[in-house]
Motif scaffolding. Structure first.
Motif, short mmCIF file in Angstrom:
data_model
loop_
_atom_site.label_atom_id
_atom_site.label_comp_id
_atom_site.label_asym_id
_atom_site.label_seq_id
_atom_site.Cartn_x
_atom_site.Cartn_y
_atom_site.Cartn_z
N ASN A 20 0.74 -1.31 -0.13
CA ASN A 20 -0.06 -0.12 0.08
C ASN A 20 0.96 1.14 0.12
OD1 ASN A 20 -2.40 -1.40 -0.20
ND2 ASN A 20 -2.51 -1.53 2.45
N ASP A 21 2.02 1.24 0.51
CA ASP A 21 2.91 2.35 0.72
C ASP A 21 3.67 2.62 -0.66
OD1 ASP A 21 4.63 4.35 1.51
OD2 ASP A 21 6.04 3.24 2.56
N PRO A 22 3.35 3.72 -1.12
CA PRO A 22 3.80 4.06 -2.57
C PRO A 22 5.57 4.08 -2.71
CG PRO A 22 2.34 5.83 -1.88
CD PRO A 22 2.48 4.87 -0.75
N GLN A 23 5.98 4.51 -1.64
CA GLN A 23 7.53 4.66 -1.54
C GLN A 23 8.03 3.34 -1.42
OE1 GLN A 23 8.39 7.14 1.84
NE2 GLN A 23 8.76 8.86 0.72
N GLU A 24 7.37 2.40 -0.41
CA GLU A 24 7.97 0.90 -0.75
C GLU A 24 7.62 0.24 -2.06
OE1 GLU A 24 9.33 -2.78 1.13
OE2 GLU A 24 9.53 -0.69 1.71
N ARG A 25 6.51 0.46 -2.58
CA ARG A 25 6.16 0.05 -4.08
C ARG A 25 7.37 0.44 -4.93
NH1 ARG A 25 1.03 1.97 -4.97
NH2 ARG A 25 0.25 0.12 -3.85
N ARG A 59 10.31 1.45 -4.31
CA ARG A 59 11.44 0.61 -3.77
C ARG A 59 11.77 -0.92 -4.33
NH1 ARG A 59 14.00 -2.34 -0.52
NH2 ARG A 59 12.18 -3.25 0.71
N LEU A 60 10.59 -1.31 -4.32
CA LEU A 60 10.85 -3.03 -4.74
C LEU A 60 10.81 -3.04 -6.32
CD1 LEU A 60 7.89 -4.46 -2.36
CD2 LEU A 60 10.23 -4.96 -2.28
N LYS A 61 9.92 -2.03 -6.91
CA LYS A 61 9.91 -2.08 -8.38
C LYS A 61 11.17 -1.75 -8.77
CE LYS A 61 5.27 -1.21 -9.42
NZ LYS A 61 4.54 -0.48 -10.36
N ASP A 62 12.09 -0.82 -8.18
CA ASP A 62 13.48 -0.38 -8.43
C ASP A 62 14.58 -1.52 -8.29
OD1 ASP A 62 12.73 2.31 -9.36
OD2 ASP A 62 13.56 3.16 -7.26
N LYS A 63 14.18 -1.99 -7.23
CA LYS A 63 15.15 -3.21 -6.91
C LYS A 63 14.89 -4.42 -7.93
CE LYS A 63 17.12 -5.77 -3.09
NZ LYS A 63 16.92 -6.16 -1.69
N ALA A 64 13.78 -4.68 -8.24
CA ALA A 64 13.40 -5.48 -9.21
C ALA A 64 13.94 -5.35 -10.55
CB ALA A 64 11.85 -5.92 -9.52
N GLN A 65 13.73 -4.03 -11.04
CA GLN A 65 14.64 -3.86 -12.40
C GLN A 65 16.07 -3.89 -12.25
OE1 GLN A 65 13.77 0.33 -13.25
NE2 GLN A 65 14.74 0.14 -15.27
N ARG A 66 16.59 -3.39 -11.29
CA ARG A 66 18.24 -3.62 -11.15
C ARG A 66 18.43 -5.18 -11.16
NH1 ARG A 66 17.63 0.36 -7.03
NH2 ARG A 66 17.67 -1.13 -5.43
#
Length: 66
Positions: free
Chosen positions: A29-34, A36-43
């Motif tokens: 639900n937290d946009p910042q956490e979302r 962060r996870l998407k960025d990490k997945a992309q890396r």
């Protein structure tokens, strides 16, 4: 198992982990956490593509002067 096989397996694991992170990001639900996870997945996905194309970590250990 050959180095190429190990590299392919590692790259596959990284892609799978990236997919799991993206799915987790969709449930957060937290946009910042979302983000962060998407960025990490992309890396992770980019790193797996690099390892696949470069032949993995083993190819970096080979001395090009030999």
């Amino acid at each position: 198992m050959s180095v190429a096989g190990e590299t392919g397996g590692r790259a596959q694991q990284m892609r799978q982990k990236a997919q799991e992170m993206e799915q987790a990001a969709e449930r957060v639900n937290d946009p910042q956490e979302r983000q962060r996870l998407k960025d990490k997945a992309q890396r992770l996905r980019q790193q797996s593509e690099q390892e696949s194309s470069m032949g993995g970590g083993g190819s970096r250990d080979i001395d090009p002067m030999m």
